[in-house]
Design a protein around this motif. Structure first.
Motif, PDB file in Angstrom:
ATOM      1  N   SER A   1       2.519  29.033   3.059  1.00 46.56           N
ATOM      2  CA  SER A   1       3.431  29.982   2.438  1.00 46.56           C
ATOM      3  C   SER A   1       4.501  29.242   1.651  1.00 46.56           C
ATOM      4  N   SER A   2       4.849  28.011   2.045  1.00 49.24           N
ATOM      5  CA  SER A   2       5.772  27.166   1.299  1.00 49.24           C
ATOM      6  C   SER A   2       5.569  25.730   1.771  1.00 49.24           C
ATOM      7  N   THR A   3       6.067  24.798   0.990  1.00 46.28           N
ATOM      8  CA  THR A   3       5.887  23.391   1.343  1.00 46.28           C
ATOM      9  C   THR A   3       7.177  22.621   1.125  1.00 46.28           C
ATOM     10  N   GLY A   4       7.256  21.499   1.778  1.00 43.44           N
ATOM     11  CA  GLY A   4       8.356  20.558   1.619  1.00 43.44           C
ATOM     12  C   GLY A   4       7.832  19.163   1.898  1.00 43.44           C
ATOM     13  N   THR A   5       8.731  18.271   2.242  1.00 42.37           N
ATOM     14  CA  THR A   5       8.383  16.875   2.484  1.00 42.37           C
ATOM     15  C   THR A   5       9.038  16.425   3.779  1.00 42.37           C
ATOM     16  N   GLY A   6       8.397  15.526   4.488  1.00 40.33           N
ATOM     17  CA  GLY A   6       8.979  14.909   5.668  1.00 40.33           C
ATOM     18  C   GLY A   6       8.660  13.427   5.654  1.00 40.33           C
ATOM     19  N   PHE A   7       9.341  12.679   6.509  1.00 40.60           N
ATOM     20  CA  PHE A   7       9.033  11.249   6.597  1.00 40.60           C
ATOM     21  C   PHE A   7       9.202  10.765   8.023  1.00 40.60           C
ATOM     22  N   TYR A   8       8.370   9.764   8.353  1.00 40.43           N
ATOM     23  CA  TYR A   8       8.358   9.185   9.692  1.00 40.43           C
ATOM     24  C   TYR A   8       9.496   8.167   9.839  1.00 40.43           C
ATOM     25  N   LEU A   9      10.173   8.237  10.996  1.00 40.14           N
ATOM     26  CA  LEU A   9      11.129   7.198  11.401  1.00 40.14           C
ATOM     27  C   LEU A   9      10.678   6.544  12.703  1.00 40.14           C
ATOM     28  N   GLY A  10       9.474   6.829  13.117  1.00 43.71           N
ATOM     29  CA  GLY A  10       8.842   6.258  14.296  1.00 43.71           C
ATOM     30  C   GLY A  10       7.405   6.736  14.282  1.00 43.71           C
ATOM     31  N   ALA A  11       6.610   6.266  15.227  1.00 48.48           N
ATOM     32  CA  ALA A  11       5.191   6.600  15.203  1.00 48.48           C
ATOM     33  C   ALA A  11       4.937   8.105  15.266  1.00 48.48           C
ATOM     34  N   GLU A  12       5.790   8.863  15.987  1.00 47.59           N
ATOM     35  CA  GLU A  12       5.632  10.313  16.063  1.00 47.59           C
ATOM     36  C   GLU A  12       6.902  11.059  15.695  1.00 47.59           C
ATOM     37  N   THR A  13       7.939  10.352  15.238  1.00 50.07           N
ATOM     38  CA  THR A  13       9.217  10.958  14.887  1.00 50.07           C
ATOM     39  C   THR A  13       9.247  11.247  13.391  1.00 50.07           C
TER      40      THR A  13
ATOM     41  N   THR B   1      12.768  16.252   8.441  1.00 59.08           N
ATOM     42  CA  THR B   1      12.664  17.018   7.212  1.00 59.08           C
ATOM     43  C   THR B   1      13.921  17.870   7.103  1.00 59.08           C
ATOM     44  N   ALA B   2      14.007  18.693   6.068  1.00 55.73           N
ATOM     45  CA  ALA B   2      15.138  19.605   5.923  1.00 55.73           C
ATOM     46  C   ALA B   2      14.923  20.832   6.792  1.00 55.73           C
ATOM     47  N   GLU B   3      16.010  21.344   7.351  1.00 55.39           N
ATOM     48  CA  GLU B   3      15.900  22.513   8.218  1.00 55.39           C
ATOM     49  C   GLU B   3      15.376  23.716   7.453  1.00 55.39           C
ATOM     50  N   HIS B   4      15.765  23.864   6.183  1.00 55.68           N
ATOM     51  CA  HIS B   4      15.319  25.055   5.446  1.00 55.68           C
ATOM     52  C   HIS B   4      13.828  25.004   5.128  1.00 55.68           C
ATOM     53  N   VAL B   5      13.213  23.832   5.239  1.00 56.02           N
ATOM     54  CA  VAL B   5      11.767  23.726   5.027  1.00 56.02           C
ATOM     55  C   VAL B   5      11.002  24.393   6.165  1.00 56.02           C
TER      56      VAL B   5
ATOM     57  N   GLY C   1       9.821  21.492  -3.221  1.00 50.35           N
ATOM     58  CA  GLY C   1       8.807  20.701  -2.536  1.00 50.35           C
ATOM     59  C   GLY C   1       9.312  19.311  -2.172  1.00 50.35           C
ATOM     60  N   ASN C   2      10.367  18.837  -2.873  1.00 49.22           N
ATOM     61  CA  ASN C   2      10.984  17.551  -2.524  1.00 49.22           C
ATOM     62  C   ASN C   2      11.884  17.658  -1.297  1.00 49.22           C
ATOM     63  N   SER C   3      12.323  18.873  -0.964  1.00 52.06           N
ATOM     64  CA  SER C   3      13.269  19.035   0.148  1.00 52.06           C
ATOM     65  C   SER C   3      12.730  18.407   1.425  1.00 52.06           C
ATOM     66  N   GLY C   4      13.604  17.669   2.103  1.00 54.84           N
ATOM     67  CA  GLY C   4      13.217  17.011   3.351  1.00 54.84           C
ATOM     68  C   GLY C   4      12.686  15.618   3.160  1.00 54.84           C
TER      69      GLY C   4
ATOM     70  N   VAL D   1      18.202  17.410   0.414  1.00 51.27           N
ATOM     71  CA  VAL D   1      18.401  18.752   0.965  1.00 51.27           C
ATOM     72  C   VAL D   1      18.569  19.830  -0.093  1.00 51.27           C
ATOM     73  N   ALA D   2      19.071  19.514  -1.301  1.00 58.67           N
ATOM     74  CA  ALA D   2      19.352  20.583  -2.260  1.00 58.67           C
ATOM     75  C   ALA D   2      19.509  20.014  -3.658  1.00 58.67           C
TER      76      ALA D   2
END
Length: 476
Positions: free
Chosen positions: A276-288, A291-295, A391-394, A409-410
């Motif tokens: 329904s919508s997309t954003g971006t996230g990134f790893y800071l650990g193997a499972e951590t 992303t942005a909260e609004h994503v 889509g760049n958010s997060g 974030v914005a």
């Protein structure tokens, strides 16, 4: 899972499948230290191991594995037994939400089944957590030396079975383990921190002896080391082989549970529903993953494009940041910058703008830090000029060496500025500063894992591993 592998060993015993790596004698030397640490954690959760999760495979680890194999499989330890053991831990991690928590006030960390525990209740000098079913209690406390000695003296008196009492008395550590009169097991440990004695008490019913064992073994000074399954290693290969055997063996009963849990999958993921919508996230650990909260706000599911779901662990709408647990460990992650952000320094925004509409490749754009504050001079955020789109958010904003400077974030609303001034803004975007991001993580007992990517010259191009550390986030 364990039942399935018991049937597997029964149907295809060591003598019948001696050519298969799964049915050879287990060789701890084939594993590296993080893999051995994971096996130790699994043995602790099974109630067989009472040592530290240090990855050092000595007599205590070998004896614990031998006891597990003899009890569950009636034989000496084979590679398939270790696969069963780790898959059993994966199911417990998934079902009970096991994760490490760093307690900065005590300077220690420990693993806890967070999905089963209620919020901490403050006590004088500490706090207590209860499981909703009352089967597990966790108490953390800060004592002085005299109070710590009295505490462990009282623990010895509380023990009701002489054969169950185990004590350790050292200059920097006190441990007492035993059984209470009502049959519950207890484990208490105090570590000298210089300023005091960080103390943990664990009490569990017999049904939760494994949970007590894993939590007890996980206690350690400082921030926790990762305990994820290293990808591409010998242990991951054994687990993949076990999953392949179980999923491809027609003789197994249809009533067996799924061969491989969602954690550490070895098979192809199920087809995913349209996003329904997309954003971006990134790893800071193997499972951590952050992303942005609004994503992720209002999503029924938060997942990768292939349908594997993230677990939402925490979110802060005011900071516009969310913490996720990944569905499978990553091989690479990013690191946070350690030096001060400077006005005008070059930064690069990584993300997936208009994902699936404009393509699915990772985008990297460049700009500068144009202000050391955000809207209304809010210094938790800063302003940058690297172009970003929906889509760049997060996504991460990194410096010239690949270290994370902020979380995107914005962007300034073109419509708002056009109505107010009659002009269009040019690349006025905002990021949450890495200091605020780190404080958010620390507040939830999470810290960026060591070994993150960084130290390269991004002007020469980002390394291939960078593309594995930044992922699309799909809201469904």
């Amino acid at each position: 899972m364990l039942l399935g592998l018991v049937v597997l060993v029964t149907l295809f015993g060591p003598s019948a499948r001696a050519d298969e790596p799964l049915f050879r004698a287990f060789d701890a030397a084939a594993l590296d230290a993080p893999e051995r640490r994971l096996v130790q954690a699994a043995l602790a959760a099974a109630g067989d191991y009472h040592g530290a999760l240090d990855g050092a495979w000595g007599a205590e680890s070998a004896e614990a594995l031998a006891a597990f194999a003899a009890r569950e499989f009636d034989g000496p330890p084979l590679a398939v037994h270790v696969a069963a053991l780790v898959l059993q831990l994966a199911e417990a991690v998934r079902a009970d939400g096991w994760d490490f928590r760093y307690l900065p006030e005590l300077g220690i960390s420990l693993a806890l089944p967070l999905a089963r525990l209620g919020p901490p209740e403050p006590e004088e000098g500490g706090e207590r957590r209860w499981s909703e079913d009352g089967r597990l209690t966790v108490l953390t406390h800060d004592f002085d030396a005299e109070a710590a000695r009295r505490w462990h003296g009282a623990a010895i008196k509380a023990n009701a079975e002489a054969a169950a009492l185990v004590t350790e008395r050292g200059a920097a550590r006190l441990v007492t383990r035993g059984v209470l009169r009502d049959g519950r097991a207890f484990y208490t440990r105090s570590d000298s921190t210089g300023a005091g004695w960080a103390t943990v008490l664990l009490v569990a019913t017999p049904e939760d002896a494994g949970a007590l064992g894993l939590a007890a073994a996980s206690i350690g000074p400082g921030r926790p080391a990762p305990w994820d399954l290293p990808q591409g290693g010998h242990l991951a290969g054994l687990i993949a082989a076990a999953g392949a055997f179980l999923s491809g063996t027609d003789a197994l009963p249809a009533s067996l549970p799924d061969a491989v849990p969602d954690a550490w999958p070895t098979g192809a993921p199920a087809a995913a529903a349209p996003p329904s919508s997309t954003g971006t996230g990134f790893y800071l650990g193997a499972e951590t993953v952050v992303t942005a909260e609004h994503v992720v706000a209002g999503c029924a599911r938060v997942s990768l494009p292939d349908g594997r779901d993230f677990a939402l662990l925490a979110a802060d709408p005011d900071l516009d940041v969310a913490l996720l647990r990944a569905p499978a460990p990553a091989r690479h992650w990013l690191s946070l910058a350690e030096d001060e952000l400077r006005l005008g320094q070059q930064v690069h925004a990584a993300g997936f703008p208009y994902y699936s509409i404009a393509g699915t490749s990772l985008n990297l754009t460049s700009g500068n830090v144009s202000a050391l504050a955000g809207v209304d001079d809010d210094r938790r955020f800063f302003t940058f000029s690297a172009p970003v789109q929906p889509g760049n958010s997060g996504g991460p904003l990194v410096d010239s060496h690949g270290a994370v400077r902020g979380l995107v974030v914005a962007r300034l609303s073109e419509e708002f500025i056009a109505e107010a001034t009659g002009t269009l803004p040019q690349n006025v975007n905002y990021a949450l500063g890495e200091g605020e991001l780190e404080r958010f993580l620390d507040g939830h007992g999470v810290s960026p894992a060591p070994g993150g990517l960084g130290g390269y010259d991004i002007a020469e191009g980002a390394p291939a591993a960078f593309g594995e550390a930044v992922v699309p986030i799909v809201c469904r």
